[in-house]
Design a protein around this motif. Structure first.
Motif, PDB file in Angstrom:
ATOM      1  N   ASP A 192      17.191  13.163  -5.224  1.00 27.79           N
ATOM      2  CA  ASP A 192      18.276  12.158  -4.906  1.00 27.79           C
ATOM      3  C   ASP A 192      18.400  12.044  -3.507  1.00 27.79           C
ATOM      4  O   ASP A 192      18.833  10.756  -3.024  1.00 27.79           O
ATOM      5  N   ARG A 193      18.369  12.925  -2.521  1.00 32.95           N
ATOM      6  CA  ARG A 193      18.789  12.663  -1.270  1.00 32.95           C
ATOM      7  C   ARG A 193      17.609  11.838  -0.660  1.00 32.95           C
ATOM      8  O   ARG A 193      17.924  11.316   0.384  1.00 32.95           O
ATOM      9  N   ALA A 194      16.386  12.252  -0.832  1.00 29.39           N
ATOM     10  CA  ALA A 194      15.212  11.423  -0.120  1.00 29.39           C
ATOM     11  C   ALA A 194      15.060   9.955  -0.615  1.00 29.39           C
ATOM     12  O   ALA A 194      15.186   9.307   0.218  1.00 29.39           O
ATOM     13  N   LYS A 195      15.548   9.811  -1.773  1.00 34.76           N
ATOM     14  CA  LYS A 195      15.541   8.230  -2.207  1.00 34.76           C
ATOM     15  C   LYS A 195      16.665   7.337  -1.628  1.00 34.76           C
ATOM     16  O   LYS A 195      16.439   6.286  -1.286  1.00 34.76           O
ATOM     17  N   ALA A 196      17.484   8.327  -1.333  1.00 41.55           N
ATOM     18  CA  ALA A 196      18.944   7.562  -0.979  1.00 41.55           C
ATOM     19  C   ALA A 196      18.581   7.213   0.682  1.00 41.55           C
ATOM     20  O   ALA A 196      19.198   6.119   1.054  1.00 41.55           O
ATOM     21  N   ALA A 201      10.433   4.274   1.083  1.00 39.40           N
ATOM     22  CA  ALA A 201       9.289   5.338   1.213  1.00 39.40           C
ATOM     23  C   ALA A 201       8.380   5.005   0.414  1.00 39.40           C
ATOM     24  O   ALA A 201       8.380   4.468  -0.917  1.00 39.40           O
ATOM     25  N   LEU A 202       7.146   5.635   0.431  1.00 40.63           N
ATOM     26  CA  LEU A 202       5.926   5.858  -0.457  1.00 40.63           C
ATOM     27  C   LEU A 202       5.849   7.131  -1.051  1.00 40.63           C
ATOM     28  O   LEU A 202       6.178   8.195  -0.208  1.00 40.63           O
ATOM     29  N   VAL A 203       5.721   7.180  -2.324  1.00 38.87           N
ATOM     30  CA  VAL A 203       5.873   8.462  -2.965  1.00 38.87           C
ATOM     31  C   VAL A 203       4.568   9.070  -3.782  1.00 38.87           C
ATOM     32  O   VAL A 203       3.875   7.936  -4.246  1.00 38.87           O
ATOM     33  N   LEU A 204       3.843  10.109  -3.519  1.00 41.30           N
ATOM     34  CA  LEU A 204       2.703  10.525  -4.016  1.00 41.30           C
ATOM     35  C   LEU A 204       2.821  10.250  -5.514  1.00 41.30           C
ATOM     36  O   LEU A 204       3.503  10.770  -6.430  1.00 41.30           O
ATOM     37  N   SER A 290      22.566  14.940   5.262  1.00 39.71           N
ATOM     38  CA  SER A 290      21.852  14.012   4.392  1.00 39.71           C
ATOM     39  C   SER A 290      20.728  14.477   3.370  1.00 39.71           C
ATOM     40  O   SER A 290      20.443  14.102   2.537  1.00 39.71           O
ATOM     41  N   LEU A 291      19.946  15.316   4.019  1.00 36.49           N
ATOM     42  CA  LEU A 291      18.771  15.812   3.511  1.00 36.49           C
ATOM     43  C   LEU A 291      18.755  17.313   3.203  1.00 36.49           C
ATOM     44  O   LEU A 291      18.068  17.880   2.612  1.00 36.49           O
ATOM     45  N   ASP A 292      20.003  18.106   3.417  1.00 39.76           N
ATOM     46  CA  ASP A 292      20.043  19.402   3.180  1.00 39.76           C
ATOM     47  C   ASP A 292      18.860  20.090   4.179  1.00 39.76           C
ATOM     48  O   ASP A 292      18.251  21.051   3.490  1.00 39.76           O
ATOM     49  N   THR A 293      18.790  19.863   5.266  1.00 34.95           N
ATOM     50  CA  THR A 293      17.801  20.444   6.172  1.00 34.95           C
ATOM     51  C   THR A 293      17.976  20.937   7.752  1.00 34.95           C
ATOM     52  O   THR A 293      19.304  20.399   7.870  1.00 34.95           O
TER      53      THR A 293
END
Length: 364
Positions: A192-196, A201-204, A290-293
């Motif tokens: 949910d965080r990555a796509k927002a 992006a390109l997803v494997l 935003s990414l919890d990183t």
């Protein structure tokens, strides 16, 4: 729960054995170099002695060598909101690697920005690290050796068959013994965080060329409590242990030269910013909500050293009172446009980090 995890691991081993019969790779005998640094050589020899079989044979857990990608919209049909994903940020485009795919492969050999790279994930130690596929004059890709060191994935490079434990990032066995791979950041976050954050992006893709149960995880689940990922001890032996934290507590591991530092991730979520010293230099850790990183940077700008704090939810340096973003760039004040130098780090379980770096300092 134990029977479910045991069944999953047995299934993984069975699939690995079936794979190896059709893709047999012969071990090569190599002459190891004699290192000038005798202390380092002794340390690497000790690591090599403690390598154990993880069950699957060489490439029994097959890397993805021809990755395919889909847009975020298509991946939304395959991924749940809280699924763990790994992100590589690039100038041209971002790439997202779902954990539910990498748990069955552990390595994706890819090309990003024109460079050969490998995205590596070890489910047993909860560590994801990016490596460039070129060191010295060698250009290579990586495979899974079927071995473990301190319960951590041991990769082999296909050019020389040298053994590289993922967390160490240095060869402990083979002709490249003592050589260190060049790393780059791989961000651990959720779908949910990555796509927002990265809608373009390109997803494997799950179209890897292998038949796997990508909706299942042989070790448990990151979305449920009480599975391997947050409970109990490691499955395989480790060289040393430390009880200051629970074995599976997530820390941010940082290495600079001969120094190592672990930051308890949950503590940084609370403080948002940490000014630290490491290897006689200043570093700063920013929590990126935003990414919890966590992002790590050098605190040095030329001959100046900056110290940071949060005010009203924003980051400022105390020396010039300039405002900064979690991406390490000043967005206001006299330092506007200045960028901090990033330092690589990665999420990892405490037991695994300590077993490789028992001299590590611990923050939090």
């Amino acid at each position: 729960m134990v029977s479910k995890i045991t069944w999953g691991i047995a299934l993984l081993v069975l699939i690995s054995l079936l794979f190896v019969f059709s893709n047999f790779v012969q071990e090569k005998e190599v002459i190891e170099p004699e290192l000038k640094d005798k202390e380092l050589e002794s340390r690497l020899n000790e690591f090599a002695k403690n390598i154990v079989s993880g069950g699957p044979p060489k490439d029994g857990i097959p890397p993805v060598d021809r990755p395919k990608y889909v847009p975020v919209q298509d991946a939304d049909n395959f991924l749940d909101e809280k699924d763990v994903v790994f992100v590589v940020e690039n100038i041209d485009t971002e790439k997202i690697y779902p954990q539910k795919i990498l748990v069955w492969h552990e390595i994706v050999n890819d090309v990003i920005g024109g460079e050969r790279v490998s995205i590596t994930y070890c489910p047993l130690t909860g560590s994801t690290v990016g490596f460039k596929g070129k060191f010295d004059s060698n250009e290579t890709t990586f495979g899974t050796s079927g071995k473990l060191l301190n319960s951590n994935l041991v990769m082999y490079d296909r050019a020389t068959d040298s053994y590289f434990p993922q967390i160490l990032g240095m060869a402990v066995k083979g002709s490249q013994k003592g050589k260190t791979l060049e790393e780059f950041p791989v961000i651990w976050t959720t779908w949910d965080r990555a796509k927002a954050k990265y809608p373009g992006a390109l997803v494997l893709s799950a179209d890897t060329g292998f038949l796997r149960q990508y909706g299942t995880d042989p070790y448990g689940s990151y979305q449920e409590k009480g599975t391997y990922y947050d409970s109990g001890d490691p499955f395989f032996p480790v060289m040393v242990t430390d009880s200051r934290l629970a074995a599976k507590e997530v820390v941010i591991g940082i290495r600079i030269n001969n120094s190592a530092l672990a930051i308890v991730k949950n503590k940084l979520v609370e403080s948002r910013v940490a000014n630290l010293r490491m290897d006689n230099r200043s570093i700063v850790a920013f929590y990126d909500e935003s990414l919890d990183t966590v992002r790590i940077y050098s605190g040095h700008i030329g001959t100046d050293i900056l110290n940071f704090e949060t005010r009203g939810g924003k980051i400022f340096d105390r020396e010039s009172n300039s405002e900064w973003s979690v991406l390490g760039e000043s967005t206001g004040g006299e330092m506007r446009g200045t960028k901090l130098r990033p330092i690589n780090s990665f999420d990892v379980m405490w037991f695994a980090w300590f077993s490789f770096y028992p001299q590590t300092e611990l923050y939090g």
